[in-house]
Design an enzyme around this catalytic site. Sequence first.
Site, short mmCIF file in Angstrom:
data_model
loop_
_atom_site.label_atom_id
_atom_site.label_comp_id
_atom_site.label_asym_id
_atom_site.label_seq_id
_atom_site.Cartn_x
_atom_site.Cartn_y
_atom_site.Cartn_z
N HIS A 23 -9.51 0.85 4.61
CA HIS A 23 -8.17 0.99 5.53
C HIS A 23 -8.46 2.14 6.63
O HIS A 23 -9.36 2.80 6.66
CB HIS A 23 -7.01 1.70 4.38
CG HIS A 23 -5.79 1.90 5.10
ND1 HIS A 23 -5.23 2.63 5.98
CD2 HIS A 23 -4.74 0.75 4.91
CE1 HIS A 23 -3.88 2.42 6.40
NE2 HIS A 23 -3.63 1.24 5.56
N GLY A 35 2.50 2.20 10.61
CA GLY A 35 3.20 3.07 10.56
C GLY A 35 3.88 3.47 11.74
O GLY A 35 4.75 4.55 11.86
N SER A 57 3.50 -2.40 10.17
CA SER A 57 4.86 -2.52 10.33
C SER A 57 5.41 -3.77 10.04
O SER A 57 6.51 -4.38 10.58
CB SER A 57 5.43 -1.97 11.78
OG SER A 57 4.80 -0.84 11.98
N GLY A 98 2.72 -1.23 4.14
CA GLY A 98 2.63 0.19 3.89
C GLY A 98 4.20 0.49 3.66
O GLY A 98 4.80 0.27 2.39
N GLY A 99 4.85 1.21 4.54
CA GLY A 99 6.18 1.55 4.47
C GLY A 99 7.20 0.83 3.76
O GLY A 99 7.92 1.31 2.70
N ASN A 151 0.94 -1.27 -0.01
CA ASN A 151 0.02 0.01 -0.12
C ASN A 151 0.97 1.22 -0.19
O ASN A 151 1.53 1.54 0.90
CB ASN A 151 -0.96 -0.04 1.37
CG ASN A 151 -1.76 1.21 1.19
OD1 ASN A 151 -1.92 2.16 0.47
ND2 ASN A 151 -2.36 1.46 2.40
N TRP A 152 1.03 1.74 -1.06
CA TRP A 152 1.79 2.98 -1.24
C TRP A 152 1.49 4.14 -0.88
O TRP A 152 2.05 5.31 -0.61
CB TRP A 152 2.27 3.09 -2.92
CG TRP A 152 3.19 2.19 -3.40
CD1 TRP A 152 3.31 0.84 -2.72
CD2 TRP A 152 3.34 2.03 -4.85
NE1 TRP A 152 4.11 0.14 -3.78
CE2 TRP A 152 4.00 0.75 -4.99
CE3 TRP A 152 3.26 2.74 -5.85
CZ2 TRP A 152 4.69 0.59 -6.39
CZ3 TRP A 152 3.80 2.41 -7.04
CH2 TRP A 152 4.46 1.42 -7.13
N LYS A 153 0.38 4.23 -0.40
CA LYS A 153 -0.66 5.50 0.39
C LYS A 153 -0.24 6.49 -0.52
O LYS A 153 -0.47 6.81 -1.66
CB LYS A 153 0.00 5.79 1.52
CG LYS A 153 -0.22 4.47 2.62
CD LYS A 153 -0.12 4.70 4.09
CE LYS A 153 0.01 3.37 4.88
NZ LYS A 153 -0.05 3.54 6.14
N GLU A 172 -5.55 -5.09 10.29
CA GLU A 172 -4.33 -4.20 10.81
C GLU A 172 -4.72 -3.37 12.15
O GLU A 172 -5.54 -2.54 11.84
CB GLU A 172 -4.40 -3.28 9.41
CG GLU A 172 -4.40 -3.65 8.26
CD GLU A 172 -3.60 -2.88 7.30
OE1 GLU A 172 -2.59 -2.99 6.74
OE2 GLU A 172 -4.23 -1.74 7.13
N GLU A 190 -6.81 4.44 7.61
CA GLU A 190 -6.82 5.82 7.55
C GLU A 190 -7.95 6.39 7.00
O GLU A 190 -8.37 7.48 6.99
CB GLU A 190 -5.48 6.11 6.42
CG GLU A 190 -4.32 5.90 7.54
CD GLU A 190 -3.06 5.28 6.80
OE1 GLU A 190 -3.00 5.71 5.43
OE2 GLU A 190 -2.37 4.80 7.51
C1 PEP Z 1 -0.78 -0.06 5.88
O1 PEP Z 1 -0.50 0.90 5.48
O2 PEP Z 1 -1.68 -0.72 5.45
C2 PEP Z 1 0.32 -0.52 6.64
C3 PEP Z 1 0.11 -1.85 7.34
O3 PEP Z 1 1.38 0.31 6.88
P1 PEP Z 1 2.74 0.08 7.58
O4 PEP Z 1 3.19 -1.33 6.96
O5 PEP Z 1 3.72 1.19 7.06
O6 PEP Z 1 2.71 -0.22 9.00
#
Ligand code: PEP
Length: 250
Positions: free
Chosen positions: A95, A173, A213, A234-235, A10-12, A167, A97
């Site tokens: 998500h 994050g 993470s 994500g990251g 997930n590049w957000k 999640e 967010e």
């Molecule tokens: C996400 O964006 O769904 C996520 C889990 O981010 P991260 O891996 O950065 O915690």
Amino acid sequence: MNRLKIAAGNWKMNTTLNEAVQLAKDYKNGSRANNVISILGVPFPFMHAVLAELEGSDVHVAAQNCSEHDKGAFTGETSVSMIKSIGANYIIIGHSERREYFGESDALLAAKLTKCLEAGLTPIFCCGEPLQVRKAGTQVDYVKSQLKNALSHLSTPDLEKLIIAYEPIWAIGTGETATPQQAQDMHKALREYLEELFSIEIASHIPILYGGSVKPANAKELFACEDVDGGLVGGASLKADSFLAINNSF
Ligand code: PEP
């Protein structure tokens, strides 16, 4: 049960056009396990170019959101038919967010899921509890109610397409990851709940991804859990090397 193994990124709201295409190219050309489904969650403006870059490869593209409406006067929104028309097959829905910053409710997410499935696209439905719920120890009930409210109306063929991503919000994050035991406990509880809501066949078929993470250093341990079928990342999906390492962690 042999469920699909999935590494979804997930590049957000990250990358420029050139960075997006380069990242997709580097990932596509990297060495990847061939029994793992790779999905890149790309920002809307770059999806078309990334799909062109990935043409002929086995790497898929997901949108990060969609509208609950079909078409019309909804400025700034993106419909499932728009997403389908450029050749993407997946949509990340719900998500945390989107829930937190854009006020997306379970009812709205239920409508988005319906649109996505009607178009023949695959939803990656996100759920997960905030820190205060985890501290109160009521996380399983909290996430079960997210599933009940958003999924109850779905038919068996719909459910057969569904992917769920658990999640925990406190791990997204933040660098803090659920322990493999915490992830497994929740995934098992959710699978049991899917059996209660639907059937044992559906419950054992639906892939449940862990997100929060995930990185090369912890992916192996998490993916080794019986009910963890992969990750929503994500990251660590913003660097081809680290996302490739995660893909190779099953
Ligand atoms: C996400 O964006 O769904 C996520 C889990 O981010 P991260 O891996 O950065 O915690």
